[in-house]
Write a protein that holds these residues in place. Structure first.
Motif, PDB file in Angstrom:
ATOM      1  N   ALA A 370       0.836  -1.202   0.000  1.00 53.69           N
ATOM      2  CA  ALA A 370       0.000   0.000   0.000  1.00 53.69           C
ATOM      3  C   ALA A 370       0.869   1.250   0.000  1.00 53.69           C
ATOM      4  O   ALA A 370       0.587   2.224  -0.706  1.00 53.69           O
ATOM      5  CB  ALA A 370      -0.913  -0.003   1.223  1.00 53.69           C
ATOM      6  N   PHE A 371       1.946   1.207   0.749  1.00 51.32           N
ATOM      7  CA  PHE A 371       2.848   2.356   0.842  1.00 51.32           C
ATOM      8  C   PHE A 371       3.429   2.687  -0.524  1.00 51.32           C
ATOM      9  O   PHE A 371       3.580   3.842  -0.896  1.00 51.32           O
ATOM     10  CB  PHE A 371       3.969   2.015   1.825  1.00 51.32           C
ATOM     11  N   ARG A 372       3.712   1.647  -1.294  1.00 54.11           N
ATOM     12  CA  ARG A 372       4.336   1.858  -2.600  1.00 54.11           C
ATOM     13  C   ARG A 372       3.330   2.216  -3.677  1.00 54.11           C
ATOM     14  O   ARG A 372       3.581   3.054  -4.529  1.00 54.11           O
ATOM     15  CB  ARG A 372       5.046   0.565  -3.037  1.00 54.11           C
ATOM     16  N   LYS A 373       2.167   1.526  -3.661  1.00 51.11           N
ATOM     17  CA  LYS A 373       1.296   1.572  -4.835  1.00 51.11           C
ATOM     18  C   LYS A 373       0.173   2.600  -4.729  1.00 51.11           C
ATOM     19  O   LYS A 373      -0.277   3.108  -5.741  1.00 51.11           O
ATOM     20  CB  LYS A 373       0.667   0.189  -5.078  1.00 51.11           C
ATOM     21  N   LEU A 374      -0.331   2.838  -3.541  1.00 48.51           N
ATOM     22  CA  LEU A 374      -1.540   3.666  -3.450  1.00 48.51           C
ATOM     23  C   LEU A 374      -1.183   5.158  -3.439  1.00 48.51           C
ATOM     24  O   LEU A 374      -0.104   5.535  -2.993  1.00 48.51           O
ATOM     25  CB  LEU A 374      -2.333   3.315  -2.189  1.00 48.51           C
ATOM     26  N   PRO A 375      -2.105   6.007  -3.930  1.00 45.61           N
ATOM     27  CA  PRO A 375      -1.841   7.445  -3.903  1.00 45.61           C
ATOM     28  C   PRO A 375      -1.720   7.970  -2.475  1.00 45.61           C
ATOM     29  O   PRO A 375      -2.370   7.459  -1.566  1.00 45.61           O
ATOM     30  CB  PRO A 375      -3.074   8.039  -4.598  1.00 45.61           C
ATOM     31  N   LYS A 376      -0.883   9.002  -2.318  1.00 40.88           N
ATOM     32  CA  LYS A 376      -0.511   9.442  -0.972  1.00 40.88           C
ATOM     33  C   LYS A 376      -1.681   9.964  -0.148  1.00 40.88           C
ATOM     34  O   LYS A 376      -1.647   9.914   1.074  1.00 40.88           O
ATOM     35  CB  LYS A 376       0.536  10.552  -1.077  1.00 40.88           C
ATOM     36  N   ARG A 381      -4.701   3.943   2.159  1.00 41.52           N
ATOM     37  CA  ARG A 381      -3.257   3.774   2.308  1.00 41.52           C
ATOM     38  C   ARG A 381      -2.862   4.002   3.762  1.00 41.52           C
ATOM     39  O   ARG A 381      -2.129   3.198   4.346  1.00 41.52           O
ATOM     40  CB  ARG A 381      -2.542   4.776   1.401  1.00 41.52           C
ATOM     41  N   ASN A 382      -3.380   5.092   4.347  1.00 38.78           N
ATOM     42  CA  ASN A 382      -3.077   5.363   5.750  1.00 38.78           C
ATOM     43  C   ASN A 382      -3.500   4.197   6.636  1.00 38.78           C
ATOM     44  O   ASN A 382      -2.743   3.760   7.505  1.00 38.78           O
ATOM     45  CB  ASN A 382      -3.801   6.624   6.210  1.00 38.78           C
ATOM     46  N   LEU A 383      -4.710   3.709   6.388  1.00 40.54           N
ATOM     47  CA  LEU A 383      -5.234   2.613   7.215  1.00 40.54           C
ATOM     48  C   LEU A 383      -4.333   1.392   7.110  1.00 40.54           C
ATOM     49  O   LEU A 383      -3.983   0.769   8.115  1.00 40.54           O
ATOM     50  CB  LEU A 383      -6.653   2.273   6.759  1.00 40.54           C
ATOM     51  N   LEU A 384      -3.929   1.068   5.875  1.00 40.99           N
ATOM     52  CA  LEU A 384      -3.112  -0.130   5.697  1.00 40.99           C
ATOM     53  C   LEU A 384      -1.736   0.037   6.327  1.00 40.99           C
ATOM     54  O   LEU A 384      -1.170  -0.919   6.855  1.00 40.99           O
ATOM     55  CB  LEU A 384      -2.999  -0.472   4.211  1.00 40.99           C
ATOM     56  N   ILE A 385      -1.209   1.267   6.292  1.00 39.64           N
ATOM     57  CA  ILE A 385       0.086   1.493   6.943  1.00 39.64           C
ATOM     58  C   ILE A 385      -0.060   1.329   8.450  1.00 39.64           C
ATOM     59  O   ILE A 385       0.771   0.702   9.118  1.00 39.64           O
ATOM     60  CB  ILE A 385       0.617   2.898   6.599  1.00 39.64           C
ATOM     61  N   VAL A 386      -1.151   1.885   8.987  1.00 38.07           N
ATOM     62  CA  VAL A 386      -1.408   1.747  10.424  1.00 38.07           C
ATOM     63  C   VAL A 386      -1.470   0.272  10.802  1.00 38.07           C
ATOM     64  O   VAL A 386      -0.867  -0.176  11.782  1.00 38.07           O
ATOM     65  CB  VAL A 386      -2.730   2.462  10.786  1.00 38.07           C
TER      66      VAL A 386
END
Lengths: 654, 74
Positions: A370-376, A381-386
Motif C-alpha cells: 500500500a505504501f508503494r502503490k496507493l496514492p498518498k 493507504r493510511n489505514l493499511l500502513i497503520v
C-alpha cells in the motif's frame, strides 16, 4: 509533536481593485484559513463574486451534466488535457449541443422500446390463443374471461357446462353465459387465474405481434447506434471533461471567494488564520501587491475569542495515524495532540490480539504494498500502513512471546496432547520456546490485558491532567484522583491474580515493597492491601467536579475489565485457526493420497485467509474501540476546526 | 482434567445470555447508526463507538465463564 501547529491571526486589508490579484496570490500560497465575514459591522458588507463568476458557474453546471451523460468518472487513470480557460467555455457549449442531442435521442428511443416491450407482453397471450381480437368482444349475454393461469385448466366442461374454454400454454379464455360468469371465474381461480385486458385494436394478434417484434428489433439497433456514438464521444472527450471540471471548480472557488470577505465601497478586509511560522511568507508576498497584513496571536485558553483552526504537526512516520484522530474528532487548539499516543497504543494492541508471526508478516507485506502503490492522499493507504505497524507487533509477539505461526505453535506446550500439530513435527526447528502458550496461558494473558489497561488508562489520565492543569486546577485534581484510583484498582487486581506467573512477577518485584509494609485487610475472602484501598478512595478528589463522580469507580473497573478483550480475541482467533489446521491437515493431508492432499491445501488456504481477514477486522475494530471509548473519553475533548487553507481542494466525500 | 457438568452448563449460560444481549443491543444501535449515517455520513465514528459499546456485556460473560470453569476444574 504533542501540540498542533501554532497559528496566528492575519487581517488583510487592501484597496478593492487589488481584490482579484490578492485572491490569485492566496490561492497559490495555500496558507490562509479564511474566517468568513458575517454581515453586521458598520460600513462593511459581504463581497460580491467577481464579474465572471456567473458565466463560470454556468459552464461548470453544463460540464457536470455532460459528465453525467457520458458517465465519465474522475479517476487517477484518466489522461487529462491541458487547457486554456479562455477557450474552455466555447468548447463546453459546443460539446453540450452535440451531446444533449444524442442524449435526447437515446431517451426517446428508450421510452419507445419500453412501450414496445409492454405491447409485446400484452399481445403474446392472444397470439398464443390464435383467435382474432374482435372475437373477444361485442357480446350481449356472453362474458369473456381471459387471463394467465398457473397450470392447465382441467374439468371446465363439467364445472361450467354451457361455457367454452380455449387454452394455450399458460393462457386461458373462457366464453360463458353472463349469469354463469361468477361461478366460472371462481372455478378458474383454482388454477391461478389472473385476468388480462384485450388490446383495443382488431385483427389477427399473431400478425400484430410479429410487427411489434420487428419494430422492437429495429429500435434496439438504433439505440445501439446512439450508445455507440456516445461511447465514442466519451472516449474522445473524457480527458477534457475531467480536466475542465477540475479547472472550472478552482476558478469558481476563486471567483466566489469575495462572498467570504468583508468589502466596503473602496476596500476589502480578509480575516483568517495562518501558521505562525509561515506568516512572514504570506506578509511579504501580499505587501508586494500593496495589501496590508496585520497579525495577532491567539488568546490562550478555551472560550476566549475565536478558536484557531487546527493543523496537526507530527513527524512523518506518525502522519498516517492522524486520520484516526480526525475520524474521532479534530482536537481543539488548546489540547494535546493524541496522535503519538495512538501511534504507540493501537498497533501494540492489534499485535497483541493477532499475536502470530505468519499473519503479522502478511499484514506488514500488505502495508508495504500500500505504501508503494496507493496514492498518498488516500485514507485506505493510511489505514493499511497503520495496520502494517500492528502487523509488525504481531510478528514480534508471534516470534518471541507466543511462538506461533499461522495458528500453529512452533513447539508443543508440555501440557499439550502429544498428537497435536506443531511446526517442529514438519521439520521446522525454531530456536526459541514460547513464553506463553495461548491454549494454556489464558490467565496470564488476562493479567497482561489488565496491565495494559493500567498503562493505557494511566497515560490517558496523565494527558488529562496536562490538558486541564493550565485552566482548571479543579478538573486537573479530579483527573489526578482518578489516576490514583486506577493505580489502587490495579494493585488489588494484581495481588488477587498473583497466582499467575506474570502477576506474581509484577507484584513481587515492583508492588510488594510499596504495599505490604502497611498491611493487608481481609475483605470478602480476598486480601486487599490497605494502601490500595486508600488509593481507590482518591476517586473522591473528583467530588468537586461532580458530586456523583465517586460512583464512577464501578465504571473504571468495567473499563479495566474491558481490556480483557485483548486476551479473549487473541485466544479466540488462535483457536479458530488451530481448529481449521487440525481438521484439514489430519483428515485430508497427512498420510493421504495426492488428490486429497491437493484439495486439503486449497481448503487450508481459504480457511487461513478467512481467519486472517476476520482477525484483522476484529482486532482492528476492538483496538480502535479501546482507544476511542475507554481512553479518549478520559481526556480528549475534540471539536476543533480543521485547518483548511484557501486553495486546497476539498477532499472528496467518502 | 474434568469439569463439573453443572459448572460447564453455568458457563455456557453465562456466555449465551450475554452474547444474545450484546447481539440485540448492537442490532438496535447498528440499525439506528446506519440510518443516521445515511443523513450525515460524518456520524460514522460516533456511530462506531456507540455500536461497539455493548460488546462489554459479552466480555463480562466471558470472564464469568472463565472464572466458573477455572474454579470447577477438579
Amino acid at each position: 509533536m504533542f501540540r498542533p501547529e501554532a497559528m496566528s491571526r492575519a487581517l488583510l486589508v487592501g484597496p478593492r481593485d487589488k481584490l482579484a490579484p490578492t485572491i490569485e496570490a492566496l490561492h497559490e500560497l495555500r496558507l490562509l484559513h479564511i474566517v468568513e465575514h458575517h454581515e453586521g459591522e458598520a460600513g462593511f458588507s459581504i463581497g460580491k463574486p467577481l464579474p465572471h463568476a456567473a458565466e463560470l458557474s454556468d459552464s461548470l453546471v453544463k460540464l457536470r451534466s455532460i459528465a453525467a451523460i457520458l458517465a465519465v468518472e474522475k479517476s487517477a487513470g484518466t489522461e487529462q488535457e491541458r487547457l486554456r480557460l479562455q477557450e474552455l467555455r466555447a468548447r463546453v457549449l459546443a460539446l453540450e449541443l452535440n451531446i444533449s442531442e444524442e442524449d435526447s435521442t437515446r431517451k426517446k428511443t428508450q421510452a419507445l422500446l419500453a412501450d414496445l416491450t409492454r405491447r409485446i407482453e400484452e399481445l403474446r397471450p392472444f397470439a398464443a390463443l390464435g383467435l382474432p381480437l374482435d372475437a373477444y368482444r361485442g357480446y350481449e349475454n356472453v362474458t369473456v374471461l381471459i387471463g394467465r393461469v398457473a397450470r392447465d385448466v382441467v374439468g371446465f366442461e363439467e364445472a361450467v357446462p354451457r361455457g367454452e374454454l380455449f387454452q394455450a400454454s399458460g393462457v386461458a379464455a373462457a366464453f360463458v353465459p353472463t349469469r354463469d360468469a361468477d361461478s366460472a371465474s371462481g372455478f378458474l381461480g383454482k388454477f391461478g387465474f389472473a385476468p388480462v385486458g384485450v388490446p383495443a385494436e382488431g385483427g389477427d394478434p399473431k400478425a400484430l405481434l410479429d410487427a411489434s417484434v420487428a419494430d422492437e428489433e429495429k429500435w434496439r439497433a438504433r439505440l445501439k447506434d446512439v450508445e455507440g456514438r456516445l461511447a465514442k464521444l466519451r472516449e474522445r472527450y473524457a480527458g477534457f471533461v475531467v480536466a475542465a471540471e477540475e479547472a472550472l471548480e478552482v476558478e469558481v472557488e476563486k471567483a466566489e471567494a469575495p462572498l467570504r470577505f468583508a468589502v466596503s465601497e473602496h476596500s476589502f478586509v480578509i480575516d483568517g488564520w495562518v501558521p505562525a511560522a509561515l506568516h512572514s511568507k504570506l506578509a511579504s508576498r501580499l505587501s508586494a501587491l500593496g495589501v496590508f497584513v496585520e497579525s495577532s496571536e491567539p488568546e490562550a485558553g478555551h472560550g476566549h475569542g475565536a478558536e484557531p483552526p487546527v493543523l496537526l504537526k507530527n513527524p512523518r512516520p506518525a502522519k498516517p495515524f492522524e486520520f484516526l484522530i480526525h475520524l474521532y474528532s479534530t482536537p481543539s487548539y488548546h489540547e494535546l495532540d493524541p496522535t503519538v499516543f495512538i501511534l504507540v497504543a493501537f498497533p501494540f494492541f492489534f499485535g497483541f490480539m493477532i499475536g502470530d508471526a505468519g499473519y503479522g508478516a502478511l499484514f506488514v507485506l500488505i502495508g508495504v504494498l500500500a505504501f508503494r502503490k496507493l496514492p498518498k492522499t488516500s485514507d485506505l493507504r493510511n489505514l493499511l500502513i497503520v495496520i502494517a505497524l500492528g502487523g509488525f507487533w504481531a510478528l514480534v509477539f508471534g516470534l518471541f512471546l507466543y511462538g506461533e505461526m499461522f495458528g500453529m505453535p512452533f513447539h508443543l506446550a508440555p501440557q499439550a496432547h502429544p498428537e497435536e500439530l506443531a511446526w517442529d513435527k514438519f521439520g521446522l526447528n525454531y530456536p526459541l520456546t514460547a513464553l506463553i502458550h495461548k491454549e494454556f496461558g489464558l490467565a496470564d494473558m488476562m493479567y497482561l490485558s489488565i496491565l495494559f489497561a493500567f498503562l493505557h488508562l494511566g497515560t490517558s489520565f496523565i494527558i488529562g491532567i496536562v490538558n486541564n492543569v493550565r485552566h482548571s486546577k479543579k478538573h486537573a485534581l479530579a483527573k489526578l484522583g482518578w489516576f490514583l484510583c486506577l493505580f489502587g484498582l490495579f494493585t488489588i487486581l494484581t495481588r488477587t491474580l498473583s497466582w499467575t506467573g506474570t502477576a506474581n512477577w509484577v507484584y513481587s518485584k515492583i508492588l510488594s515493597g510499596m504495599l505490604d509494609p502497611v498491611g493487608v485487610l481481609p475483605i470478602l475472602g480476598y486480601g486487599i492491601p490497605t494502601i490500595s484501598l486508600g488509593l481507590v478512595l482518591a476517586a473522591f478528589l473528583g467530588f468537586g467536579e461532580s458530586p456523583v463522580a465517586p460512583l464512577e469507580i464501578g465504571g473504571l473497573v468495567a473499563n479495566m475489565i474491558s481490556y480483557a478483550r485483548l486476551a479473549g480475541i487473541g485466544i479466540g482467533k488462535a483457536a479458530i485457526a488451530t481448529a481449521f489446521n487440525t481438521l484439514i491437515l489430519t483428515n485430508l493431508v497427512i498420510e493421504h493420497d495426492v488428490l486429497s492432499a491437493g484439495l486439503g491445501f486449497v481448503l487450508l488456504v481459504f480457511a487461513q485467509l478467512l481467519v486472517f481477514a476476520l482477525g484483522g477486522i476484529s482486532a482492528g475494530i476492538q483496538g480502535l474501540r479501546l482507544n476511542y471509548v475507554e481512553s479518549f473519553t478520559k481526556f480528549f475533548k475534540g471539536n476543533g476546526i480543521r485547518f483548511v487553507p484557501f486553495g486546497t481542494r476539498k477532499p472528496q466525500e467518502a | 482434567m474434568a469439569i463439573e457438568p453443572i459448572a460447564a452448563i453455568a458457563a455456557a449460560l453465562a456466555i449465551t445470555g450475554t452474547g444474545l444481549a450484546t447481539a440485540w443491543a448492537e442490532k438496535v444501535v447498528g440499525g439506528a447508526t446506519v440510518g443516521a449515517m445515511a443523513e450525515k455520513p460524518e456520524l460514522f465514528t460516533r456511530g462506531l463507538v456507540l455500536m461497539v459499546l455493548p460488546e462489554t456485556i459479552v466480555l463480562f460473560g466471558l470472564i464469568i465463564a472463565i472464572q466458573l470453569v477455572a474454579a470447577a476444574v477438579t
